[in-house]
Structures are given as structure tokens and as C-alpha cells.
Design a protein around this motif. Structure first.
Motif, short mmCIF file in Angstrom:
data_model
loop_
_atom_site.label_atom_id
_atom_site.label_comp_id
_atom_site.label_asym_id
_atom_site.label_seq_id
_atom_site.Cartn_x
_atom_site.Cartn_y
_atom_site.Cartn_z
N LYS A 1 -6.83 -27.13 27.47
CA LYS A 1 -7.81 -27.85 26.65
C LYS A 1 -9.10 -28.04 27.46
CE LYS A 1 -4.90 -29.49 23.24
NZ LYS A 1 -4.16 -30.57 22.63
N TYR B 1 -12.20 -30.26 28.36
CA TYR B 1 -12.67 -31.65 28.36
C TYR B 1 -14.19 -31.70 28.41
CZ TYR B 1 -8.31 -34.07 28.26
OH TYR B 1 -7.13 -34.59 27.83
N ARG C 1 -13.93 -34.92 33.26
CA ARG C 1 -13.70 -36.04 34.17
C ARG C 1 -13.06 -35.60 35.47
NH1 ARG C 1 -10.97 -39.75 29.83
NH2 ARG C 1 -10.68 -37.70 28.90
N PRO D 1 -6.11 -35.96 31.78
CA PRO D 1 -5.30 -37.18 31.76
C PRO D 1 -3.89 -36.94 31.22
CG PRO D 1 -7.01 -37.28 30.07
CD PRO D 1 -7.25 -36.03 30.85
N HIS E 1 -18.17 -38.94 15.74
CA HIS E 1 -17.39 -38.15 16.69
C HIS E 1 -17.68 -36.69 16.35
CE1 HIS E 1 -14.18 -41.53 17.35
NE2 HIS E 1 -15.42 -41.97 17.43
N GLY F 1 -12.05 -29.50 23.43
CA GLY F 1 -10.70 -29.96 23.12
C GLY F 1 -10.63 -31.38 22.60
N LEU F 2 -11.78 -32.06 22.60
CA LEU F 2 -11.84 -33.39 22.01
C LEU F 2 -13.29 -33.68 21.62
CD1 LEU F 2 -11.35 -36.08 24.84
CD2 LEU F 2 -12.31 -33.81 25.15
N LYS G 1 -8.72 -31.66 12.28
CA LYS G 1 -7.93 -32.88 12.10
C LYS G 1 -7.27 -33.37 13.40
CE LYS G 1 -3.68 -30.70 10.53
NZ LYS G 1 -2.79 -30.44 9.41
N GLU G 2 -7.16 -32.48 14.39
CA GLU G 2 -6.61 -32.90 15.69
C GLU G 2 -7.71 -33.39 16.62
OE1 GLU G 2 -3.27 -32.59 16.13
OE2 GLU G 2 -3.05 -31.65 14.16
N LEU H 1 -10.15 -35.84 15.86
CA LEU H 1 -10.82 -37.02 15.33
C LEU H 1 -11.14 -38.00 16.45
CD1 LEU H 1 -8.65 -37.57 12.15
CD2 LEU H 1 -10.84 -36.41 12.31
N PRO I 1 -14.75 -45.54 13.17
CA PRO I 1 -14.47 -44.13 12.88
C PRO I 1 -12.98 -43.83 12.77
CG PRO I 1 -16.17 -44.31 14.57
CD PRO I 1 -15.58 -45.69 14.38
N HIS I 2 -12.16 -44.56 13.52
CA HIS I 2 -10.72 -44.32 13.44
C HIS I 2 -10.16 -44.81 12.11
CE1 HIS I 2 -11.24 -43.23 17.51
NE2 HIS I 2 -11.47 -44.44 17.93
N ALA J 1 -10.92 -42.21 9.66
CA ALA J 1 -9.97 -41.11 9.82
C ALA J 1 -8.65 -41.44 9.12
CB ALA J 1 -9.72 -40.84 11.31
N PRO K 1 -3.77 -42.92 27.92
CA PRO K 1 -5.21 -42.99 28.21
C PRO K 1 -6.01 -43.36 26.96
CG PRO K 1 -4.24 -40.94 29.05
CD PRO K 1 -3.22 -41.59 28.17
N LEU L 1 -8.86 -41.98 26.10
CA LEU L 1 -9.35 -40.73 25.53
C LEU L 1 -8.62 -39.57 26.18
CD1 LEU L 1 -13.23 -41.25 25.61
CD2 LEU L 1 -11.83 -41.07 23.56
N PHE L 2 -8.04 -38.73 25.36
CA PHE L 2 -7.52 -37.46 25.89
C PHE L 2 -7.44 -36.48 24.73
CE2 PHE L 2 -3.14 -37.66 24.29
CZ PHE L 2 -2.93 -39.01 24.11
N ALA L 3 -7.48 -35.20 25.08
CA ALA L 3 -7.42 -34.17 24.04
C ALA L 3 -6.08 -34.27 23.32
CB ALA L 3 -7.59 -32.79 24.68
N GLY L 4 -6.14 -34.44 22.02
CA GLY L 4 -4.91 -34.57 21.25
C GLY L 4 -4.50 -36.00 20.99
N LYS L 5 -5.29 -36.98 21.47
CA LYS L 5 -4.95 -38.38 21.19
C LYS L 5 -5.01 -38.62 19.69
CE LYS L 5 -5.80 -43.22 22.00
NZ LYS L 5 -5.47 -44.17 23.07
#
Ligand SMILES: [Zn+2]
Lengths: 313, 388
Positions: free
Chosen positions: A203, A205, A209, A213, A254, A261-262, A310-311, A313, B146-147, B150, B243, B245-249
Motif C-alpha cells: 500500500k 502511504y 510516515r 502502521p 477525504h 492507499g488511503l 469504498k475501501e 473512505l 465525513p465518517h 460514509a 492506529p 490512520l492506516f490504509a484499509g482502516k
């Protein structure tokens, strides 16, 4: 590799404090040049006073006046006073047991040098010229060889007592965003958005960072993302923040830049706020000299399909 | 060796209000602690250890509160700990205290959480001007809105659900003398007509700023046997983190929250929370978090939480009452809010919740979350010991 960015960060705020009955009497007393202690269940007099007995935990009410003279019980020389300290010239931090008290009060002693200070030396309070009901109403202590003063027996009842104080807090930091974000910020100055790919989950980032994480591994592979992206979700901000120079209403969104990836966060412009929607395709709008895109505007492309973001958000 | 059963035998709260200028922080926590001791008919000498929690230090500007508050809480000469997990702190503080009893480290523990928002500034604490970052937003509402959008998209929930939650919680608060907001003239129309702050969050769908403290006395089986009033028993308790924030959270239904609830249910032997749990005090700082957490906690399937709210299931007289006390939407001393959830759950199974008592409540969930949906803490309490 370019140098890691650094900048000063000052965090300060004037916190208010309600005093409660005991501290109210103590600080009001200082305003009136009266030092009050509190009597505990076992007959000791604590100066400065506390609200609750450190031995029995019982509530304490019995205020007693002590003398403005006392004895240094221990000390440390402060050769270089910092901003906000009681004196601007070198002084001694002292614990002073005032006459009539069983405990010692921390304050400053005005002395010409460490050779002039010793444990057991007699001192007295030097009152501040202007007193407001604060510990700074005692300007400092000074050496004193004269007669011990006698307390006048004040019981802590005052006209117009002080009930609260403002305790200004300030912390001075040197802030650094670190290696990964420095690279990201430097790339932004060329209007490019660089992320870092996790070697494990792949992914990207943005902003990076320096570590993933989820996987707990360092990231280093540089990946350019965007410049276009998709609004994944948003809110319409209708209240103006004091420290923020943005007219309301505005859309805080967002935005998943293509390849990221985010989602990162940005403001949407170039479209009425009530027409912004999830899936809107956007691109950055730069202004001269700015570190970040001022906002993102619609690209005119068809909206992205929900399943594609959708992944994110 | 099995764990010692943990009982709640004393609960004390301050009357939560916008500003308690008459007391110091020490005076505020003292008031809650004294009420908990009185409820348990115990004295300071009966307490073996003290575990406290508060909001992040920047909010109130008080570092090391455990040092300053030791006298006020009778902790001199005893172990004293401070727990720190952002908004969930009240819950995790209670769990740290409970674990000390469960592990037989201590017999009777005082646990307490507090905040004086009137002497604090959460908005400022959350919006420090970090160098090199673009200032875009201030405060928590803009972060969570925003959440919520969603969630609305994902679940297809009608726009009115948030207002229904706020209307319910504010009416529940009218039955709770300790609640901060007592809006006697509240109507659904008034909630709907309140201004949009961070669309889709309306003013009336946000929590207030409160001053308050909450305390509990936790003890072992022998302590519970001596208690003058019925104890609440911990049937399960857990904490989880992830965390911010992380990819896929998944901000709508964070994995840490799901895992935390699953752990609590496993400990308590709950297989169908919707049927086996009689009520829940859930950390809902913005109204829409009720349906979101109903799903996260397994009370409803994905995308179905709002249907419980809309059907009145979560009303005080519903099948699964939620936030009988009025919840965070009616009272929010941030540092204490999680412990208030835990304590209100215990009050219900003790039958001591007064006008907002749910008849026959035998198992009630207390829930807290904090940070950017980063920390979760929960307990399930019951009217009988865990092995009965
Ligand atoms: Zn990874």
C-alpha cells in the motif's frame, strides 16, 4: 538526501483554575500580605496549605496565619534564570519554613551569589508592589537578620476573595516532521505528491510516515501519486474556526489521489458546496508560493464508481 | 488459578454542569469519590489502591494529576496509577482497576475519572498549529462528520436517524438528575431545526462541554458479600487499540471495536448480544454514532443499526435501550465520559438507576472509545457473579 525540516512550535494557552476554599484563602491572603497555612488533624500547620489531610485524607478548613519570616531548609543556585521565573538575575531556589509553619514553601531567594546562601539562614518575604492574589504576590525572599515577625492571627476571612487564577502554560518545541514527510513536503514544492510504498502490503502511504502502521516495517520506495483523485467522503463546514482563514461554508473532503492507499484531506472548490458528492473526481489547484494545493476542483470526469473507492473512505 | 470475580459496590458522580467554579479539580474528584464511598459504606482506610484517568494533558493543562490529587483521593501511602487513552480513558481506567482486583493484587480499589471542560480547551488541544501542515479543520466534529456520511452511504440510512438519537438521549437525560443537559422543551422538530455545524452533524446532535467526575469502588467476592447494596458483577472486560490512520482502516466499523466486543462476549459467554444483553451505555458523542456502534458491537448486522434506532428499539422502553442516562450527548466531561458509561451500566444491573432504570436489567454493556476511533474499552456487567 536533503536535510530534515525543522521549525519552532510554541504551544501556549491561558488555562483558568477554580481555586476552591483553601487555595482561595491562601492566594487572597497573599494579596493582603497575609500568609495562611492550614492545620491538620495531628496539629501540624502546612504552608502552602492543602485541601485534604495528607495523612488522614480528611477535608481541612482550619486556616492559621504564619509569619512572613522563616528559615531556608534547603536550596539550589539558579545561575541562568529563564523566562517566567521569579527573578531575572541569578538567584537561589529555596525551600523556606515560615515561622509558625511545619512545612516549607518553594520560592526564590534574592542573593548576590551562592556563597551568600546557606541552609538555616533566616529570610523574609519581599512583597510584590502590585498584588493580585497569586503566588507571585511574593516577589521573592530576601536575607533577613532582624526580629522574627509575629503573625496577627488572621483566620482567612477576606473581602472580595480571589476565586480563580489564570495559569498560562507554554511549551517551546523544535518540531521536525522527520525524514519521510520532509521528502513529501519538498516534493510538494515542485507540485508533485510523493508517497511511500510498504514493502510488505504494497500500500502507498500519502503523506508517508516512514513506516507502515499495519505491517510495522520501514517504508522507503518513493511513488508519485495523483495529481487527480476521488472525493471519498466529506463534510460541509459551517462554523468558522478562530485560527483558520477559510470562509464558510466550505467542503472538507477525504481525497484518495490516484495510486494512494488511503485518503488525504483537502478543501473542495470550484463547485457550489452543496453539489459536492462522494465519488467526485478532482485535481489540485495551486497558488504561487504555497506549500500545499489551495484546494481541489472538479476535473469534469464522470464520478468514480463507489466500489472503486469504498475501501478508501 | 481462576480470576477473582470483580464487583462494583460503590458508584458516585458529581452533578455534571457547564462550569463548577466553586471547586478546584481536587474538590471535584473528591465529591465523586465521597459519594462512591458512601454508596459502598466504606471509608478511605478500606481502599487499597487508587486508579484515575483524565483527558489528554493538553486539554486541561494539568500534568501528572495523580501527583496533585493523591491527598484528595486518600491515596497517600497507597499505590496510585493514572491511565491515559484519550476519550476512552474512563473505560480503560475502570478496567485497569478491575484487573487489579481480578488478579488479586488488591482487594478494594477506588477508580475515578474526571474533567473540567470549563477550565480546559479541547478544541485548542486538538488543533495545535503543527509546522509544515496545512490547517484545514478545528475540533472533533469536522473529523467525525465525513465518517458519518460514509456510514449513511454504506447503510442507506434515512437522514432523520441522527435526530432521533439526539431526541431520545435528551429525553432520557430528563430522568437523570446527574445529566448536564436538561432540555425540558426538547422536540424532534427542534433537533431537526438546529443549525448544521459540520453537515451532516447538526448542533443538537453534538455533545455538550461539561465539568464532572465519576468514581467507582471495585472489590472482590468477600467485599461484595459485605456490601450494603446489590453489587454489579463484571462478566467481561476488554480493551483494543488500532492506529488512527492506516490504509484499509474502516472508520465506520473499526476492527479494534469489533474485536473488543467479541472478547467481552466470549468472556461473558454471550453468543447473541441483541437477545442476551438488556441495555447498553455506548459512547455516542455525535448522534449517528449510535447506529454505527450498534453494528460495530454486534447488536445489528452491517448496515442495519439505524433500523433499531428508527424502530424505537433503543428507546428507554424499547427492547434494547441505549444510553438510558442520556449518554455523552447529554453529559460530556471528556475524561470522565467513558467511566460514566461503565458506571451507568453498573447502576442498571444494581437496580439503582432511579427514573431511568430499565426494569429487570440483568446484563448491561458499558462502552467507550477515544482518539480518532483508536482506543476501545468495554465491560459487560451483570446482577449475578460470573460463575453463577
Ligand atoms: Zn504494510
Amino acid at each position: 538526501m536533503s536535510a530534515v525540516l525543522k521549525a519552532p512550535l510554541v504551544v501556549e494557552f491561558p488555562f483558568t483554575r477554580s481555586l476552591g476554599p483553601v487555595q482561595s484563602a491562601f492566594l487572597t491572603g497573599l494579596r493582603e500580605r497575609v500568609v495562611l497555612g492550614v492545620r491538620t488533624g495531628d496539629g501540624r500547620t502546612l504552608v502552602p496549605p492543602v485541601e485534604y489531610d495528607p495523612v488522614t485524607a480528611e477535608e481541612l478548613h482550619d486556616l492559621v496565619e504564619v509569619a512572613p519570616t522563616g528559615t531556608v531548609t534547603t536550596w539550589a543556585w539558579n545561575p541562568a534564570p529563564r523566562r517566567g521565573q521569579p527573578l531575572t538575575t541569578p538567584f537561589a531556589w529555596v525551600l523556606v519554613r515560615l515561622d509558625g509553619a511545619d512545612t516549607a514553601l518553594l520560592h526564590a531567594l534574592d542573593a548576590p551569589g551562592p556563597a551568600a546562601v546557606h541552609t538555616g539562614m533566616p529570610v523574609r518575604i519581599r512583597w510584590a508592589g502590585e498584588r493580585t492574589g497569586a503566588i507571585t504576590d511574593i516577589a521573592c525572599f530576601e536575607p533577613y537578620d532582624g526580629r522574627r515577625a509575629e503573625p496577627a492571627g488572621h483566620t482567612g476571612e477576606f473581602e472580595a476573595p480571589v476565586t480563580g487564577i489564570v495559569a498560562a502554560a507554554r511549551l517551546d518545541y523544535t518540531y521536525s516532521p522527520g525524514r519521510a514527510q520532509t521528502a513529501y513536503i519538498n516534493a510538494l514544492s515542485g507540485r508533485r505528491t510523493m508517497g511511500e510504498r510498504c514493502p510488505s502490503c504494497r500500500k502507498v502511504y500519502v503523506p508517508p510516515r516512514g513506516a507502515c502502521p499495519t505491517c510495522g516495517v520501514a517504508t522507503s520506495e518513493q511513488v508519485e501519486v495523483g495529481p487527480r483523485g476521488t472525493v471519498t467522503t466529506f463534510c460541509i463546514v459551517n462554523i468558522k474556526a478562530k485560527n483558520l482563514d477559510i470562509e464558510v461554508p466550505y467542503v472538507y473532503a477525504h481525497i484518495a489521489l490516484d495510486g494512494a492507499g488511503l485518503a488525504l484531506h483537502g478543501r473542495i472548490g470550484g463547485i457550489p458546496y452543496d453539489e459536492v458528492r462522494m465519488g467526485l473526481r478532482v485535481e489540485p489547484v495551486w497558488t504561487d508560493g504555497a506549500r500545499y494545493p489551495d484546494h481541489y476542483r472538479p476535473t469534469g470526469e464522470p464520478d468514480a464508481d463507489y466500489d472503486t473507492y469504498k475501501e478508501l473512505l | 488459578m481462576s480470576k477473582e470475580p470483580v464487583a462494583v459496590v460503590g458508584i458516585g458522580q458529581t452533578r455534571h454542569v457547564a462550569a463548577r467554579r466553586d471547586v478546584s479539580l481536587a474538590g471535584l474528584v473528591r465529591e465523586a469519590a465521597r459519594r462512591a464511598l458512601r454508596d459502598a459504606e466504606l471509608t478511605w482506610a478500606d481502599i487499597d489502591a487508587v486508579v484515575i484517568g483524565k483527558a489528554p494533558d493538553f486539554f486541561e493543562g494539568v500534568m501528572m494529576p495523580e501527583l496533585y490529587l493523591a491527598d484528595a483521593l486518600g491515596a497517600v501511602g497507597k499505590p496510585m496509577l493514572r491511565v491515559h487513552t484519550a476519550g476512552s480513558v474512563g473505560g480503560s481506567t475502570a478496567l485497569v482497576a478491575a484487573n487489579l482486583v481480578a488478579a488479586r493484587v488488591h482487594t478494594t480499589v477506588l477508580t475515578l475519572a474526571f474533567e473540567k471542560q470549563s477550565e480546559s480547551n479541547a478544541m485548542w488541544g486538538l488543533s495545535l498549529p503543527i509546522p509544515f501542515q496545512q490547517p484545514l479543520l478545528a475540533g472533533a466534529g469536522g473529523f467525525f462528520a465525513p465518517h458519518i456520511r460514509a456510514y449513511m452511504r454504506r447503510s442507506g440510512a434515512p437522514e432523520t436517524v441522527g435526530a432521533l438519537v439526539a431526541y431520545k438521549d435528551r429525553r432520557n437525560a430528563l430522568k437523570n438528575p446527574y445529566a448536564h443537559l436538561h432540555e425540558h422543551d426538547i422536540t424532534l422538530d427542534k433537533v431537526m431545526a438546529s443549525p448544521m455545524l459540520w453537515d451532516p452533524i447538526r448542533y443538537s446532535e453534538t455533545c455538550p462541554s461539561s465539568d464532572g467526575a465519576c468514581a467507582m469502588i471495585l472489590t472482590d467476592r468477600a467485599g461484595a458479600a459485605r456490601a450494603p447494596r446489590p453489587p454489579a458483577w463484571m462478566l467481561g472486560g476488554a480493551m483494543r487499540s488500532e492506529p488512527t490512520l492506516f490504509a484499509g482502516k474502516d472508520f465506520v466499523s473499526p476492527q479494534a471495536g469489533q474485536d473488543c466486543a467479541a472478547d467481552v462476549y466470549r468472556q461473558a459467554g454471550i453468543t447473541d448480544p441483541r437477545r442476551e444483553i438488556d441495555g447498553a451505555e455506548i459512547y455516542v458523542p455525535f448522534s449517528w454514532y449510535e447506529p454505527m456502534w450498534l453494528e460495530n458491537l454486534g447488536f445489528a448486522g452491517e448496515g442495519e443499526g439505524w433500523k433499531l434506532t428508527e424502530a424505537g428499539v433503543t428507546e428507554l422502553d424499547g427492547d434494547l435501550p441505549v444510553n438510558m442516562s442520556g449518554g455523552v450527548l447529554s453529559t460530556n466531561p471528556i475524561g470522565a465520559s467513558g467511566m460514566i458509561r461503565f458506571a451507568e451500566a453498573a447502576l442498571q444491573v444494581r437496580g439503582q438507576a432511579g427514573e431511568h432504570q430499565v426494569d429487570g436489567a440483568r446484563r448491561v454493556l458499558g462502552h467507550a472509545y477515544g482518539g480518532g476511533s483508536q482506543f476501545f474499552s468495554m465491560w459487560l456487567v451483570g446482577d449475578r457473579p460470573p460463575d453463577s
